[in-house]
Design an enzyme around this catalytic site. Sequence first.
Site, PDB file in Angstrom:
ATOM      1  N   GLU A  67       0.808  -1.211   0.000  1.00 46.39           N
ATOM      2  CA  GLU A  67       0.000   0.000   0.000  1.00 46.39           C
ATOM      3  C   GLU A  67       0.850   1.275   0.000  1.00 46.39           C
ATOM      4  O   GLU A  67       1.605   1.517   0.939  1.00 46.39           O
ATOM      5  CB  GLU A  67      -0.922   0.030   1.223  1.00 46.39           C
ATOM      6  CG  GLU A  67      -1.819   1.254   1.269  1.00 46.39           C
ATOM      7  CD  GLU A  67      -2.759   1.269   2.460  1.00 46.39           C
ATOM      8  OE1 GLU A  67      -3.708   2.077   2.440  1.00 46.39           O
ATOM      9  OE2 GLU A  67      -2.555   0.476   3.399  1.00 46.39           O
ATOM     10  N   GLU A  96     -12.676   3.220   3.981  1.00 48.98           N
ATOM     11  CA  GLU A  96     -11.650   3.547   4.983  1.00 48.98           C
ATOM     12  C   GLU A  96     -11.535   5.064   5.055  1.00 48.98           C
ATOM     13  O   GLU A  96     -10.656   5.669   4.458  1.00 48.98           O
ATOM     14  CB  GLU A  96     -10.304   2.919   4.611  1.00 48.98           C
ATOM     15  CG  GLU A  96      -9.281   3.045   5.738  1.00 48.98           C
ATOM     16  CD  GLU A  96      -7.872   2.695   5.297  1.00 48.98           C
ATOM     17  OE1 GLU A  96      -7.208   1.932   6.004  1.00 48.98           O
ATOM     18  OE2 GLU A  96      -7.436   3.208   4.247  1.00 48.98           O
TER      19      GLU A  96
END
Length: 255
Positions: free
Chosen positions: A147, A241
């Site tokens: 990520e 998120e």
Amino acid sequence: MWKDKPPMFDANLSMLFTELPLLERPQAARAAGFDAVEIWWPFADAVPETREIEAFENAIVDAQVRLVGLNLYAGDMPAGDRGLTSWPGRETEFRTNVEITAAIAARLGCRTLNALHGNFETTAQTVSNYRFAADVAAEIGAQLVVEPLSGAPKYPIKTAHQAFELIDEIDRGNVKLLADLYHLATNGDDLDLLADHVDRIGHVQIADAPGRGEPGTGELDLFGHLAKLRANGYTGFVGAEYKPVTHSFAWREQA
């Protein structure tokens, strides 16, 4: 239990429902209409006590939600840590945590593990750690995702291109990009280009920018970008998120 097509969106329990104790959040997500959830490492230590693990797993099972994403231990996140994968001297701790994380994932049917890079440069040991984690993930039929992050000056993986370069170096078929549209956009990536790399994307997360709130609170065309990803073959989950602004999930009706 999960033979039907999974829902498009899952709730990130580390960002949503934070007014509740962690073990109550899976049920809150279910009550809000989410059938699937994801979470950062849900324990204070890399090697939690058995009773802590059992309590977390029971909370997921009792809420009848599917865990679709689980982070490896990332260190002291509030203090600025962003992963152990590249942290010199913590290789044993990292690898022990990989084994624990994979065991939790195997029991709960989770097939995406997120190994944050950490705030150190990529070395041969970093790549070795990623390969170890990927191989352990493969043993349970899971993928490992890399990520890019924003807002973490020392974190070296900031763009999709940098992540792809690292993934190529890791050289494992089950290692893919976690495309967090908020982080990538904040770092200046062209989100339209992601649709050309759908085969290399393992998971997608969303938050609007600026502000990191829910869709519609910023300037990103999140649903437009998601539509392009879907049209090009992305069939995975999309993690919600974000930092709630309105505490409403009405945005899902627009997707």
